[in-house]
Design a protein around this motif. Structure first.
Motif, PDB file in Angstrom:
ATOM      1  N   GLN A 198       0.933  -1.225  -0.162  1.00 17.08           N
ATOM      2  CA  GLN A 198      -0.250  -0.154   0.089  1.00 17.08           C
ATOM      3  C   GLN A 198       0.724   1.103   0.073  1.00 17.08           C
ATOM      4  OE1 GLN A 198      -3.869   0.344  -0.134  1.00 17.08           O
ATOM      5  NE2 GLN A 198      -3.002  -1.995  -0.534  1.00 17.08           N
ATOM      6  N   VAL A 199       0.537   1.933  -1.212  1.00 12.95           N
ATOM      7  CA  VAL A 199       1.353   3.116  -1.039  1.00 12.95           C
ATOM      8  C   VAL A 199       0.810   4.691  -0.593  1.00 12.95           C
ATOM      9  CG1 VAL A 199       2.907   2.715  -3.294  1.00 12.95           C
ATOM     10  CG2 VAL A 199       0.897   3.626  -3.686  1.00 12.95           C
ATOM     11  N   GLN A 243       3.201   9.929   4.420  1.00 12.67           N
ATOM     12  CA  GLN A 243       2.991   8.885   3.644  1.00 12.67           C
ATOM     13  C   GLN A 243       3.172   7.748   4.331  1.00 12.67           C
ATOM     14  OE1 GLN A 243       5.160   8.755   0.250  1.00 12.67           O
ATOM     15  NE2 GLN A 243       5.468  10.347  -1.058  1.00 12.67           N
ATOM     16  N   CYS A 265       0.375   5.070   4.270  1.00 15.59           N
ATOM     17  CA  CYS A 265       0.305   3.562   4.380  1.00 15.59           C
ATOM     18  C   CYS A 265      -0.143   2.283   5.329  1.00 15.59           C
ATOM     19  CB  CYS A 265       2.001   3.334   4.421  1.00 15.59           C
ATOM     20  SG  CYS A 265       2.460   3.852   2.317  1.00 15.59           S
ATOM     21  N   HIS A 268       5.449   8.703  -4.647  1.00 18.43           N
ATOM     22  CA  HIS A 268       5.652   7.640  -3.350  1.00 18.43           C
ATOM     23  C   HIS A 268       7.312   7.175  -2.772  1.00 18.43           C
ATOM     24  CE1 HIS A 268       1.837   6.321  -4.789  1.00 18.43           C
ATOM     25  NE2 HIS A 268       1.487   7.475  -4.723  1.00 18.43           N
ATOM     26  N   GLU A 283       6.122   2.144   0.583  1.00 19.58           N
ATOM     27  CA  GLU A 283       4.851   0.943   0.840  1.00 19.58           C
ATOM     28  C   GLU A 283       5.182  -0.048   1.731  1.00 19.58           C
ATOM     29  OE1 GLU A 283       4.140  -2.223  -3.187  1.00 19.58           O
ATOM     30  OE2 GLU A 283       5.357  -0.262  -3.466  1.00 19.58           O
TER      31      GLU A 283
END
Length: 135
Positions: free
Chosen positions: A34-35, A52, A56, A124, A127
């Motif tokens: 998942q980003v 971020q 995530c 991004h 992750e």
């Protein structure tokens, strides 16, 4: 609960995760990396590692919920961070803490953090993928 987390004697006790998870459930849930995308596919927190990381973790939680699972069911996390260096750890932990606060849970299953050259798109920075076990 299908997951028991522990730090066996003889291994270092690390605050942000446990060294071992024992899974006793009957269904495996594999969450794709998942980003930092919102539901519309727009990047959240461009250039902001903490933002971020938070997004995530929230996206992982959403994916888990879709499978009838939660962070309590996660046996292993794998985290990929672009251009990782140890000085980025405070930002990573800040994002994880913000997600934990929103989710009401501290995700501490065993995990691996890997530095990578790049992810799917240049915006991004991180992750996160998960493996969960449910009954």
């Amino acid at each position: 609960m299908a997951i028991t987390l522990l730090n066996p004697s003889g291994l270092p006790e690390i605050d942000v995760y446990r060294q071992v998870s024992i899974a006793t459930g009957s269904k495996l849930v594999f969450v794709a990396g998942q980003v930092a995308w919102d539901a519309d596919g727009s990047t959240v927190g461009e250039g902001d590692l903490a933002a971020q990381v938070e997004r995530c973790y929230l996206n992982v939680a959403t994916a888990l919920a879709g499978a009838g699972a939660s962070f309590d069911d996660v046996a292993k996390l794998t985290v990929y961070v672009v251009d990782w260096t140890p000085d980025k750890m405070p930002l990573f932990l800040e994002g994880a803490a913000r997600a934990s606060s929103k989710l009401g849970v501290t995700p501490v299953p065993p995990g691996t953090l890997l530095g990578v050259a790049a992810l799917d798109v240049p915006e991004h920075l991180v992750e996160i993928e998960a493996v969960a076990v449910i009954d």
